[in-house]
Design an enzyme around this catalytic site. Structure first.
Site, PDB file in Angstrom:
ATOM      1  N   HIS A  34     130.831 -13.100 -33.094  1.00 54.90           N
ATOM      2  CA  HIS A  34     131.262 -13.197 -31.696  1.00 54.90           C
ATOM      3  C   HIS A  34     130.061 -12.852 -30.809  1.00 54.90           C
ATOM      4  O   HIS A  34     128.950 -12.610 -31.324  1.00 54.90           O
ATOM      5  CB  HIS A  34     132.458 -12.281 -31.431  1.00 54.90           C
ATOM      6  CG  HIS A  34     132.260 -10.872 -31.921  1.00 54.90           C
ATOM      7  ND1 HIS A  34     131.304 -10.034 -31.416  1.00 54.90           N
ATOM      8  CD2 HIS A  34     132.874 -10.169 -32.901  1.00 54.90           C
ATOM      9  CE1 HIS A  34     131.347  -8.876 -32.018  1.00 54.90           C
ATOM     10  NE2 HIS A  34     132.285  -8.918 -32.956  1.00 54.90           N
ATOM     11  N   ASP A  35     130.306 -12.789 -29.472  1.00 53.92           N
ATOM     12  CA  ASP A  35     129.182 -12.563 -28.547  1.00 53.92           C
ATOM     13  C   ASP A  35     128.455 -11.248 -28.825  1.00 53.92           C
ATOM     14  O   ASP A  35     127.272 -11.116 -28.509  1.00 53.92           O
ATOM     15  CB  ASP A  35     129.677 -12.573 -27.091  1.00 53.92           C
ATOM     16  CG  ASP A  35     130.045 -13.979 -26.656  1.00 53.92           C
ATOM     17  OD1 ASP A  35     129.760 -14.936 -27.409  1.00 53.92           O
ATOM     18  OD2 ASP A  35     130.621 -14.119 -25.558  1.00 53.92           O
ATOM     19  N   HIS A  37     127.750  -9.993 -31.818  1.00 54.61           N
ATOM     20  CA  HIS A  37     126.724 -10.284 -32.835  1.00 54.61           C
ATOM     21  C   HIS A  37     125.591 -11.103 -32.221  1.00 54.61           C
ATOM     22  O   HIS A  37     124.422 -10.896 -32.530  1.00 54.61           O
ATOM     23  CB  HIS A  37     127.318 -11.114 -33.984  1.00 54.61           C
ATOM     24  CG  HIS A  37     128.398 -10.415 -34.751  1.00 54.61           C
ATOM     25  ND1 HIS A  37     129.714 -10.777 -34.667  1.00 54.61           N
ATOM     26  CD2 HIS A  37     128.335  -9.398 -35.633  1.00 54.61           C
ATOM     27  CE1 HIS A  37     130.424 -10.011 -35.464  1.00 54.61           C
ATOM     28  NE2 HIS A  37     129.621  -9.161 -36.060  1.00 54.61           N
ATOM     29  N   LYS A 149     128.745  -0.136 -31.303  1.00 54.87           N
ATOM     30  CA  LYS A 149     130.207  -0.042 -31.421  1.00 54.87           C
ATOM     31  C   LYS A 149     130.582   0.741 -32.663  1.00 54.87           C
ATOM     32  O   LYS A 149     131.488   1.557 -32.653  1.00 54.87           O
ATOM     33  CB  LYS A 149     130.840  -1.440 -31.456  1.00 54.87           C
ATOM     34  CG  LYS A 149     132.291  -1.377 -31.066  1.00 54.87           C
ATOM     35  CD  LYS A 149     133.082  -2.510 -31.600  1.00 54.87           C
ATOM     36  CE  LYS A 149     134.091  -1.977 -32.545  1.00 54.87           C
ATOM     37  NZ  LYS A 149     134.211  -2.694 -33.767  1.00 54.87           N
ATOM     38  N   ASP A 150     129.851   0.497 -33.755  1.00 59.30           N
ATOM     39  CA  ASP A 150     130.029   1.286 -34.976  1.00 59.30           C
ATOM     40  C   ASP A 150     129.034   2.438 -34.919  1.00 59.30           C
ATOM     41  O   ASP A 150     128.025   2.446 -35.623  1.00 59.30           O
ATOM     42  CB  ASP A 150     129.817   0.401 -36.206  1.00 59.30           C
ATOM     43  CG  ASP A 150     130.858  -0.693 -36.289  1.00 59.30           C
ATOM     44  OD1 ASP A 150     132.038  -0.382 -36.465  1.00 59.30           O
ATOM     45  OD2 ASP A 150     130.495  -1.874 -36.121  1.00 59.30           O
TER      46      ASP A 150
HETATM   47  O1  PAF Z   1     128.763  -3.574 -39.196  1.00 58.79           O
HETATM   48  C1  PAF Z   1     128.967  -4.404 -40.121  1.00 58.79           C
HETATM   49  O2  PAF Z   1     129.300  -5.563 -39.896  1.00 58.79           O
HETATM   50  C2  PAF Z   1     128.826  -3.934 -41.555  1.00 58.79           C
HETATM   51  O3  PAF Z   1     129.285  -2.635 -41.723  1.00 58.79           O
HETATM   52  C3  PAF Z   1     127.408  -4.085 -42.121  1.00 58.79           C
HETATM   53  C4  PAF Z   1     126.415  -3.200 -41.374  1.00 58.79           C
HETATM   54  C5  PAF Z   1     126.977  -5.541 -42.030  1.00 58.79           C
HETATM   55  C6  PAF Z   1     127.373  -3.670 -43.592  1.00 58.79           C
HETATM   56  O4  PAF Z   1     128.246  -4.444 -44.359  1.00 58.79           O
END
Ligand code: PAF
EC number: 6.3.2.1
Length: 281
Positions: A34-35, A37, A149-150
């Site tokens: 999505h936007d 990424h 976000k993570d």
């Molecule tokens: O954030 C994500 O999409 C995933 O946790 C990652 C960093 C690609 C690892 O699988």
């Protein structure tokens, strides 16, 4: 753009790319782009001449009762978006390439992985640290870019990169949001129309709590109000709404240093997370 699925092909393509000495940037993803990424990909282009994006839905970071099988997979569309964005290589290994028969190694980062999502999703960060270490070894990037976000994931990655002396610059990118403020996430696709509207309560509760805490109100009471606001909008169970040290993620009761306010809760079947910076005056 080349789409590669096996290690010998990846290694020779990376050798060719790197032969001009220009930096190579990796954006690891699980696809369903999505936007948010695509903002990471744009940032990657600013950092280096060569951009590799990986798509791998990593089974090791999903718990037994989580959404691995239902996780959205749209590789053809993802590939179109990446190619249009000028990505050099899409690295899309299968599970048998990433974890061949006999695979036995886990990268585990203690402390910073234990609370928050680590407590709610046991084993999740071992899976993330393991796959990201492998992606780093496979692609050999100079820079790797992850979304804030993570936030805990980013902190775990920074920790093992420092601990293992990996010579890779880790860049965190601010969370991309929909116009109404909801953090972009591949999991938003699971929300019904009604849930999508209710989901706004999460960024709103965090934003409101940030304002109160920065004004000097007692942290515990403010967090309790945020939790009550989420419950009132149908969220539950609520895993946490908490104020943490921005670097170590240690819980904080008083805003005396840069902090992060983080929240995670289920809305129907979908678990949503979000976080924002909270700064002392
Ligand atoms: O954030 C994500 O999409 C995933 O946790 C990652 C960093 C690609 C690892 O699988």
């Amino acid at each position: 753009m080349q789409t590669l699925r096996d290690l010998p092909a990846l290694r020779s393509a990376i050798d060719i790319l790197k032969s001009d000495g220009k930096p190579l940037v990796l954006v690891p993803t699980m696809g369903a782009l999505h936007d948010g990424h695509m903002a990471l990909v744009e940032e990657a282009r600013r950092h280096g001449r060569h951009v590799v994006v990986s798509i791998f839905v990593n089974p090791r970071q999903f718990g037994e009762h989580e959404d691995l099988d239902a996780y959205p997979r749209r590789e053809a569309k993802d590939a179109q978006m990446l190619s249009a964005a000028g990505v050099d290589i899409l690295w899309a290994p299968g599970v048998e390439v990433m974890y061949p028969t006999g695979y036995a190694t886990t990268v585990s980062v203690s402390g910073i992985s234990d609370g928050l999502d680590g407590a709610a999703r046991p084993g999740h960060f071992d899976g993330v640290a393991t796959v990201v270490t492998k992606l780093f070894n496979q692609v050999q990037p100079d820079v790797a870019i992850f979304g804030e976000k993570d936030y805990q994931q980013l902190a775990v990655i920074r920790r093992f990169v420092a601990d293992l002396d990996l010579d890779i610059e880790i860049v965190g990118m601010p969370t991309q949001r929909a116009e109404d403020g909801l953090a972009l996430s591949s999991r938003n696709a699971y929300l019904t129309d009604e849930e999508r509207k209710a989901a706004l309560a999460l960024p709103r509760a965090l934003g409101e709590a940030k304002r109160h805490i920065e004004r000097g109100e007692p942290v515990a009471g403010v967090l309790a109000q945020a939790i009550a606001a989420l419950a009132a909008h149908g969220f539950g169970p609520i895993d946490y709404v908490t104020l943490c040290d921005a670097a170590t993620l240690e819980p904080m009761q008083v805003l005396d240093r840069p902090a992060r306010l983080l929240g995670a809760a289920k809305l129907g079947k979908t678990r949503l997370i979000d976080n924002i910076a909270v700064d002392p005056a």
